[in-house]
Enzyme design. Structure first.
Site, PDB file in Angstrom:
ATOM      1  N   ALA A   1     114.729 107.408  90.860  1.00  7.27           N
ATOM      2  CA  ALA A   1     113.834 107.585  90.872  1.00  7.27           C
ATOM      3  C   ALA A   1     113.469 108.602  90.015  1.00  7.27           C
ATOM      4  O   ALA A   1     114.272 109.969  90.354  1.00  7.27           O
ATOM      5  CB  ALA A   1     112.984 107.793  91.957  1.00  7.27           C
TER       6      ALA A   1
ATOM      7  N   GLY B   1     112.494 107.435  87.218  1.00  8.03           N
ATOM      8  CA  GLY B   1     113.019 106.359  86.563  1.00  8.03           C
ATOM      9  C   GLY B   1     113.862 106.066  84.237  1.00  8.03           C
ATOM     10  O   GLY B   1     113.275 105.067  83.901  1.00  8.03           O
TER      11      GLY B   1
ATOM     12  N   CYS C   1     121.047 117.954  85.817  1.00  5.71           N
ATOM     13  CA  CYS C   1     121.183 119.360  85.743  1.00  5.71           C
ATOM     14  C   CYS C   1     120.924 120.668  86.364  1.00  5.71           C
ATOM     15  O   CYS C   1     119.986 121.289  86.274  1.00  5.71           O
ATOM     16  CB  CYS C   1     119.084 118.851  85.318  1.00  5.71           C
ATOM     17  SG  CYS C   1     118.693 119.148  86.626  1.00  5.71           S
TER      18      CYS C   1
ATOM     19  N   ASP D   1     116.876 104.241  94.756  1.00 15.06           N
ATOM     20  CA  ASP D   1     116.334 105.601  95.437  1.00 15.06           C
ATOM     21  C   ASP D   1     116.290 105.865  96.830  1.00 15.06           C
ATOM     22  O   ASP D   1     115.786 105.285  97.570  1.00 15.06           O
ATOM     23  CB  ASP D   1     115.497 106.094  94.699  1.00 15.06           C
ATOM     24  CG  ASP D   1     115.208 107.513  94.658  1.00 15.06           C
ATOM     25  OD1 ASP D   1     116.100 108.038  93.523  1.00 15.06           O
ATOM     26  OD2 ASP D   1     115.479 108.225  95.601  1.00 15.06           O
TER      27      ASP D   1
END
Lengths: 259, 139
Positions: free
Chosen positions: A82, A84, A196, A104
């Protein structure tokens, strides 16, 4: 601020897309033929968005699926899927053929994923709601993507300074998820680990932990369409094969194979 | 045995889905997904797209997203509309047909773009097309 988008080539050809989207001042991204940039502020309020012609996605987050290299008839697990962006990007590269399992742990976040699947018109995605660490062994996958939950320190949305303890806690979770992701992979398969964030604890150390626990795991240097930096763990062998880069966000990626 | 939804889209619109797809009716919702997903053996939350609802007003109502994927297959009760009318449709306005359409009956109709793609769904009443674009998808 410029918005990056990815065409939904299942629905519209590039030529038609560039034609209908020209009023929003889109310009192509050189290193990825499916990506565009626009200065238009409300792309999600446009008719073309509602028609499923594109998905709004950061440029950096388009890279992990490219490293995974989805092909028609692949059986892919996106372990932390998610909302997505990467699952739908994989499905698009597969021409909606094959199988994508978008998992998820959060049921609420799956609702957002479902709305994107509907809007983009993708029929090859199944949504599951497992804690990735306990994802069942009933299926084996030839490709697995783990874009792990992280401290997001490389994200432009990150407003929080995480404590050392929080980062250590996330690293423990990431190690467990990566181990499970690897075990779900069939021999010869490919696993892409990405975050990230910028911390060594959540990146190189997580990959190193897997390599120590699974002798049949090895890293392959990914081929990216632009230059990127090495790892920063101090382990030269590992650092030379993982990549760190910053586009609109800072990302870490490792491509892991199973013998 | 074919589902109610499959029967409806065949009889009303002439749409027959290939064996690559499975139609699954769950309580009041209908999903269409790739048949390959049935081989997984996993407990899933959902497969494929929400293709429609079993509706108290319309009986069976295909979703906008179903029409966007499969609407081009419609051979009956489908009307090609102009780009301007597509904009009107997505703003929730009704569209008055300028001339009678042969073979179009009152009830649900699939709207196609000039390219022949499914673009939306409406309710036809005496040549007036009432937009059935969901409120959260209107522009």
């Amino acid at each position: 601020m410029a918005t990056s988008i990815r065409i939904n080539s299942l629905r519209i050809s590039k030529g038609e897309f560039e034609d209908v989207m020209s009023k929003y001042g889109i310009s192509p991204v050189g290193w990825y033929g499916e990506a565009y940039i626009s200065e238009y502020e409300n792309l999600s309020k446009t008719l073309e968005y509602q028609l499923g012609y594109f998905y709004i996605q950061s440029l950096s987050s388009m890279i992990p699926p490219l490293v995974l290299g989805p092909k028609e008839d692949d059986i892919i697990l996106d372990m932390a899927a998610a909302p997505g962006s990467k699952s739908t990007q994989c499905a698009m590269h597969m021409n909606d053929k094959g199988v994508v399992v978008a998992n998820d742990v959060s049921y609420m976040r799956l609702k957002s994923l479902a709305s994107h699947i509907d809007r983009l018109g993708i029929t090859c995605i199944a949504m599951t709601n497992f804690d990735g660490r306990q994802f069942p062994s009933v299926s084996s996958f030839n490709k697995v993507l783990l874009d792990a939950p992280c401290s997001s320190m490389g994200s432009r949305r990150c407003k929080v300074q995480h404590s050392e303890g929080r980062v250590r806690s996330l690293a423990r979770l990431q190690k467990a998820l990566l181990l499970r992701a690897f075990d779900l992979l069939c021999p010869g398969g490919t696993l892409v680990y990405s975050t990230c964030t910028t911390t060594v604890h959540e990146n190189e150390e997580v990959v190193e932990s897997l390599l120590q626990k699974r002798e049949n795991a090895y890293i392959e240097k990914p081929a990216l369409p632009f230059s990127f930096g090495p790892g920063i763990s101090g382990n030269d062998t590992l650092d030379s094969k993982v990549c760190r880069f910053t586009l609109d966000e800072s990302f870490f990626i490792a491509k892991i194979r199973k013998r | 045995m074919r589902s109610k939804f499959s029967e409806f889209i065949m009889s009303r619109f002439g749409i027959k889905l290939s064996d690559e797809f499975v139609v699954e009716e769950r309580t009041s919702k209908v999903y269409v997904y790739s048949a390959l997903l049935d081989r997984l053996g996993l407990k899933v939350v959902r497969k494929g797209i929400l293709a429609g609802k079993l509706d108290s007003i319309f009986g069976i109502k295909p979703s906008l997203d179903f029409v966007l994927v499969f609407g081009h297959l419609a051979t009956k009760n489908c009307i090609t509309i102009s780009d301007d009318d597509v904009v009107r449709l997505f703003s929730g306005e009704s569209i008055k047909l300028s001339q009678p359409q042969v073979g179009i009956s009152d009830g649900l109709v699939i709207l196609k773009s000039r390219r022949g793609m499914g673009i939306g769904i409406a309710y036809n009443k005496n040549g007036e097309l009432q937009s059935l674009i969901p409120k959260d998808r209107r522009v």
